[in-house]
Design a protein around this motif. Structure first.
Motif, mmCIF file in Angstrom:
data_model
loop_
_atom_site.group_PDB
_atom_site.id
_atom_site.type_symbol
_atom_site.label_atom_id
_atom_site.label_comp_id
_atom_site.label_asym_id
_atom_site.label_seq_id
_atom_site.Cartn_x
_atom_site.Cartn_y
_atom_site.Cartn_z
ATOM 1 N N ASP A 166 0.702 -1.137 0.168
ATOM 2 C CA ASP A 166 0.166 -0.085 0.150
ATOM 3 C C ASP A 166 0.950 1.222 0.020
ATOM 4 N N SER A 167 0.861 2.129 -1.089
ATOM 5 C CA SER A 167 1.719 3.195 -1.237
ATOM 6 C C SER A 167 1.277 4.341 -0.217
ATOM 7 N N GLU A 168 0.058 4.174 0.401
ATOM 8 C CA GLU A 168 -0.288 5.236 1.151
ATOM 9 C C GLU A 168 0.538 5.241 2.777
ATOM 10 N N THR A 169 0.434 3.950 3.277
ATOM 11 C CA THR A 169 0.760 3.729 4.468
ATOM 12 C C THR A 169 2.297 3.045 4.566
ATOM 13 N N ASN A 170 3.078 2.565 3.408
ATOM 14 C CA ASN A 170 3.926 1.739 3.149
ATOM 15 C C ASN A 170 3.589 0.576 4.081
ATOM 16 N N GLY A 171 2.620 -0.015 3.998
ATOM 17 C CA GLY A 171 2.208 -1.314 4.668
ATOM 18 C C GLY A 171 2.092 -2.335 3.695
ATOM 19 N N ILE A 172 2.012 -3.459 4.045
ATOM 20 C CA ILE A 172 1.829 -4.625 3.219
ATOM 21 C C ILE A 172 0.711 -5.631 3.963
ATOM 22 N N PHE A 173 -0.354 -5.877 3.122
ATOM 23 C CA PHE A 173 -1.266 -7.015 3.728
ATOM 24 C C PHE A 173 -0.693 -8.323 3.341
ATOM 25 N N THR A 174 -0.649 -9.102 4.384
ATOM 26 C CA THR A 174 0.450 -10.215 3.992
ATOM 27 C C THR A 174 -0.422 -11.484 4.223
ATOM 28 N N GLY A 175 -1.999 -11.412 4.555
ATOM 29 C CA GLY A 175 -2.610 -12.599 4.679
ATOM 30 C C GLY A 175 -2.016 -13.316 5.913
ATOM 31 N N ASP A 176 -1.538 -14.868 5.341
ATOM 32 C CA ASP A 176 -1.036 -15.672 6.279
ATOM 33 C C ASP A 176 0.180 -15.937 6.051
ATOM 34 N N THR A 177 0.882 -15.254 5.037
ATOM 35 C CA THR A 177 2.191 -15.592 4.654
ATOM 36 C C THR A 177 3.260 -15.411 5.835
ATOM 37 N N VAL A 178 2.884 -14.176 6.312
ATOM 38 C CA VAL A 178 4.218 -14.208 7.588
ATOM 39 C C VAL A 178 3.866 -14.699 8.797
ATOM 40 N N ALA A 179 2.620 -14.313 9.569
ATOM 41 C CA ALA A 179 2.446 -14.903 10.589
ATOM 42 C C ALA A 179 0.810 -14.780 11.013
ATOM 43 N N VAL A 180 0.444 -15.530 12.045
ATOM 44 C CA VAL A 180 -0.650 -15.249 12.867
ATOM 45 C C VAL A 180 -0.246 -14.224 13.962
ATOM 46 N N TYR A 181 -0.900 -13.251 14.140
ATOM 47 C CA TYR A 181 -0.605 -12.164 15.316
ATOM 48 C C TYR A 181 -1.744 -12.382 16.246
ATOM 49 N N TYR A 182 -1.144 -12.475 17.515
ATOM 50 C CA TYR A 182 -2.194 -12.502 18.666
ATOM 51 C C TYR A 182 -2.217 -11.097 19.395
ATOM 52 N N LYS A 183 -3.170 -10.565 19.024
ATOM 53 C CA LYS A 183 -2.946 -8.927 19.192
ATOM 54 C C LYS A 183 -3.294 -8.684 20.872
ATOM 55 N N SER A 184 -4.340 -9.687 21.411
ATOM 56 C CA SER A 184 -4.591 -9.398 22.998
ATOM 57 C C SER A 184 -3.438 -9.925 23.589
ATOM 58 N N LEU A 185 -2.948 -11.056 23.434
ATOM 59 C CA LEU A 185 -1.610 -11.616 23.897
ATOM 60 C C LEU A 185 -0.485 -10.870 23.974
ATOM 61 N N SER A 186 -0.153 -10.133 22.548
ATOM 62 C CA SER A 186 0.860 -9.131 22.804
ATOM 63 C C SER A 186 0.814 -8.056 23.463
ATOM 64 N N GLU A 187 -0.412 -7.481 23.527
ATOM 65 C CA GLU A 187 -0.753 -6.351 24.411
ATOM 66 C C GLU A 187 -0.547 -6.878 26.079
ATOM 67 N N ARG A 188 -1.052 -7.904 26.254
ATOM 68 C CA ARG A 188 -1.126 -8.170 27.706
ATOM 69 C C ARG A 188 0.230 -8.757 28.162
ATOM 70 N N TYR A 189 1.020 -9.087 27.283
ATOM 71 C CA TYR A 189 2.392 -9.885 27.720
ATOM 72 C C TYR A 189 3.432 -8.767 27.344
ATOM 73 N N ASP A 190 3.189 -7.592 26.798
ATOM 74 C CA ASP A 190 3.946 -6.635 26.262
ATOM 75 C C ASP A 190 5.042 -7.228 25.287
ATOM 76 N N GLN A 191 4.717 -7.959 24.384
ATOM 77 C CA GLN A 191 5.657 -8.389 23.542
ATOM 78 C C GLN A 191 4.898 -9.043 22.509
ATOM 79 N N CYS A 192 5.444 -9.092 21.151
ATOM 80 C CA CYS A 192 4.850 -9.499 19.938
ATOM 81 C C CYS A 192 4.812 -11.183 19.930
ATOM 82 N N VAL A 193 3.688 -11.394 20.043
ATOM 83 C CA VAL A 193 3.243 -12.734 19.989
ATOM 84 C C VAL A 193 2.582 -13.259 18.783
#
Length: 311
Positions: A166-193
């Protein structure tokens, strides 16, 4: 249900499997309204309500982009286009025919999900051929307001996988190629899970590693994950996937036949890796689902010769 990520960029919770923060649908609020992913058919109402919050109707959608055609990402496309009558559906060339005739997709999903298929995914409807567009590697789509999307073929999770820069945010929509990201766990444990997704039936670790490098070379500021949400911890997401994929293959060396047992080993591996000592029932259930599917994919890839366990 809907979250603003950046200007003109929103995330709708598709409530896949009845779980919050399971599968995301991204909305790009530009001159040509675009959504990335549809989720399964059960995500139709969250999409409708999310668009309504932004002041849109289904008929305002110009583009529907699918990172790949697994039913948790694209199973609702046929239903959605019955209402989004002005939309075009963009997909990897290898996914084109399966959107038009989803018979094989349905058969494959029934093998994985068994008796849970109907309540999880039905109905899976065909997408009319006239609205489906194949996107080649490097192709671009201009949304107006100086926003351009560039498509990249990124196999590994599936052969029919694309990621979108995406040119506007310099972000990439990666579907499932890179990872499954657990947002709530990441926030609760203060790390990227996060964990790699090794689901059947086309998982290929060598291709996945090549796709990781392809995405890395684009130097994105943010990754938009299908499961679930946006993260600017891009380096950590890649590192987690590399480390855990190695550990997943080590686990496969101890159990390469019984998928249920392997899934339990994978879940414990993830919990140990991130030192997740206490999970809520929802968190445990979500991790369990991912490990069950990943176990099936690992065993299948081993049986097909895409994983070697010598040494």
């Amino acid at each position: 249900m809907m979250q603003k990520l950046f200007d003109h960029t929103y995330l709708i919770d598709g409530l896949d499997l009845g779980m919050k923060e399971r599968t995301g649908i991204y909305v790009l609020d530009n001159e040509q309204l675009t959504i990335i992913e549809t989720g399964p058919s059960q995500s139709f109402e969250p999409i409708r309500l999310g668009l309504k919050q932004l002041g849109y109707e289904m008929t305002d959608i110009s583009h529907i982009i699918l990172t790949h055609i697994h039913l948790d990402h694209a199973g609702g496309a046929g239903q959605l286009v019955q209402h989004a009558t002005n939309a075009r559906v963009h997909v990897h060339p290898s996914g084109y025919k399966h959107l038009i005739d989803p018979t094989k997709l349905i058969e494959g999903a029934r093998v994985v999900y068994g008796d849970a298929f109907d309540r999880t995914f039905a109905p899976v409807l065909p997408v009319p051929k006239r609205v489906v567009i194949s996107q080649e590697d490097g192709a671009q789509l201009h949304l107006g307001n100086d926003r351009t999307l560039t498509f990249f073929h990124t196999p590994g999770h599936a052969m029919h996988h694309i990621s979108i820069l995406d040119s506007e945010t310099n972000g990439i929509f990666t579907g499932d190629t890179v990872a499954v990201y657990y947002k709530s766990l990441s926030e609760r444990y203060d790390q990227c899970v996060s964990v790699p997704s090794t689901s059947p039936s086309q998982f290929d670790p060598a291709m996945m590693a090549n796709s990781w490098e392809k995405i890395r070379r684009l130097s994105p500021d943010v990754l938009y994950l299908g499961h679930f949400g946006a993260s600017q911890q891009t380096d950590q997401l890649f590192l987690n996937s590399e480390q855990l994929l190695e550990k997943f293959i080590d686990a496969l060396r101890t159990e390469a036949q019984d998928a249920k047992r392997l899934a339990r080993i994978l879940q414990q591996t993830v919990q140990d890796h991130f030192q997740l000592e206490q999970l809520t029932d929802d968190e445990s259930n979500m991790l369990s689902v991912d490990c069950q599917v990943s176990a099936l994919g690992l065993i299948h890839a081993y049986e097909k010769g895409r994983i070697e366990l010598d040494g």
